[in-house]
Write an enzyme that holds these catalytic residues in place. Structure first.
Site: not given
Ligand code: AMP
Length: 494
Positions: A7, A67, A144, A167
């Site tokens: 992850d 990211k 994810e 999420d």
């Protein structure tokens, strides 16, 4: 064959492996199962994770939330040298796999990396490239929320359930709705926002503190180092408000005013924080309603709401979900920090380990519509969002003017009717086509989206039958030579 499930988060990253049917979340050198996605350079030495985060305030050559930039043209400057975001992400990936291999006494290079469901083609390709730069074999990318569902869902009582994965991480927000039946996982719809996450809630508190500094403490200007300290204090306060009704924010020696040092000593109530986060929660609600609508499911038909991502610890998020779905439907059984990497490790084991006991059937969807630009900037959708992947579609095009010998094709991702408002993914020219009156040439275009959600496109001139197939490879404006030099550079600076 062992495979790491990684992850690669905006704020934190996590790495797991499946061994003999058991998932092992690996601890880093500090004994922690999550590693801050922070990279720093100090006198040419690269520091990653907790050690980099600790010097955030003191060292301006420190990068947070890389990211957010992956797949963009942005560059990051560290000690006077510019780096692509993929290079920085590669550092995090290398660090994770290095400590994990050391712990396991292995040399595993096969990985599955998770990406936000809402990542576009460029962001997906850039994530794969980061893996390659780090010397890894990226066997697959997985969304994810899908990974979180896998981590939640492998159990015997999973018969015909509708699961909604919520999420909310540090920088991204994803919702996916899945139909789960034993080991069959089918994503029905997905939605989200690539730039909504815990960072935005931190910024709500940063703004409160800035106002306090400027208006009450009479500080003239907030510089970079003050900004960093405010952000660190804000995140700490936010976390405290997940378990207390109020918190005290202390930032000593924040500035000098009239030759005297000033300190922040500020009481913040959870209710104030929640009131000021109203707009953010509204965004969350809108996305949730939209995804439910697209999935054609009702609130009542959702059997379980699975939480993932550190920001679901905020009380306002839990309260909102309990009100929306009913308290009994919210599952708190997953470790929100580890679930995504665990899901990736489970998937890796199921697909690539012949001796695996779990045979997972996974069908995911493409999160964003894919299309081409037509005359007058019209947008022609070829693969609508929420289409099951892998998918391949072929369409014929022709020329708009007489005797053109070249046709240009734009490939875009987005939902806007005006082509140029959607993200340009690739552009290619098919040269030396049949010269004829407009409408005569026949150009066949094929668009494939693979299981990783990545696009492969080709075009052929059917009229001349010269099978001029052009494959779009030059994504991210990076050619093979630059890629090689990145990999060389990477292995040079350890
Ligand atoms: P992730 O990307 O899943 O690691 O999530 C990181 C985000 O979760 C960051 O914005 C953290 O500040 C946030 N977070 C972690 N723990 C808490 C907590 N106890 N309360 C509120 N937010 C948290």
């Amino acid at each position: 064959m062992k495979i790491f499930g990684i992850d690669l988060g905006t704020t934190n990253s996590c790495i797991s492996v499946c061994e003999n049917g058991e998932v092992n979340v690996l601890e880093n050198e500090e004994g922690l199962k999550t590693t801050p996605s922070v990279v720093s350079v100090r006198n040419k030495e690269w520091l990653i994770g907790d050690v980099a985060k600790r010097q955030l305030e003191a060292n301006k050559n420190t990068v947070l939330s890389i990211k957010r930039l992956i797949g963009s043209d942005a560059k990051v400057e560290l000690e006077g040298k510019e780096y692509r975001p993929e290079f920085i992400s590669a550092k995090i990936l290398k660090y994770l796999t290095s400590f994990a291999n050391k712990k396991l006494k292995e040399n595993i290079i096969d990985v599955i990396i998770t990406v936000p469901a809402h990542f576009n083609d460029r962001q997906r390709k850039a994530t794969k490239l980061a893996g390659e730069i780090a010397g890894l074999r990226v066997l697959r990318l997985v969304n994810e929320p899908t990974a979180a569902a896998l981590s939640y869902g492998i159990k015997p009582d999973n018969k015909g359930q509708n699961i909604l994965v919520f999420d909310l991480g540090g920088g991204t927000f994803d919702i996916s709705i899945l139909e789960v039946d034993n080991n069959d996982f089918e994503v029905i719809a997905t939605g989200g926002d690539n730039s909504l996450g815990g960072d935005d809630w931190d910024n709500v508190i940063v703004e409160i503190l800035k106002k306090h500094c400027l208006e009450e403490l009479k500080i003239e200007k907030i510089d970079r180092s003050m900004q960093v300290r405010l952000k660190v204090a804000a995140e700490k306060a936010k976390k405290e408000l997940s378990s207390s009704l109020s918190t005290k924010i202390n930032v000593p020696f924040i500035a000098i005013v009239n030759n005297e040092p000033v300190h922040i000593d500020y009481d913040l109530e959870r209710s104030t924080f929640e009131k000021l986060s109203f707009e953010l929660m509204k965004k969350v609600e809108q996305i949730l309603i939209e995804v439910l609508k697209e999935s054609k499911k009702t609130t009542e038909s959702i059997d379980k709401v699975v939480l993932a991502g550190g920001s679901t610890r905020m009380v306002m998020v839990k309260d909102f979900l309990e009100k929306f779905f009913g308290r009994e439907k919210i599952s708190f059984s997953l470790n929100v920090d580890e679930a995504i990497s665990i899901g990736a490790a489970i998937l890796g084991d199921s697909i690539y380990n012949e001796k695996s006991s779990s045979e997972i059937m996974l069908m995911d969807v493409t999160p964003i519509s894919l299309g081409t630009s037509l005359a007058e900037d019209k947008y022609d959708i070829l693969i609508p969002k929420n289409t099951s992947i892998p998918i391949s579609i072929t369409k014929e095009y022709t020329t708009a003017k007489d005797f053109m010998d070249e046709i240009e094709i734009d490939i875009r991702q987005g939902e806007d009717q005006i082509a140029s408002n959607n993200k340009l993914i690739a552009h290619f020219a098919l040269k030396k086509i049949q010269k004829a009156e407009s409408g005569t040439p026949k150009i066949s275009c094929t668009f494939k989206i693979d299981v990783d959600g990545i696009l492969h496109a080709s075009a052929t001139d059917l009229s001349t039958n010269a099978s001029k197939t052009i494959v779009v490879e030059n994504y991210l404006d990076i050619d093979e030579n630059e890629k090689k030099s990145l990999i060389k550079d990477f292995s040079k600076n350890k």
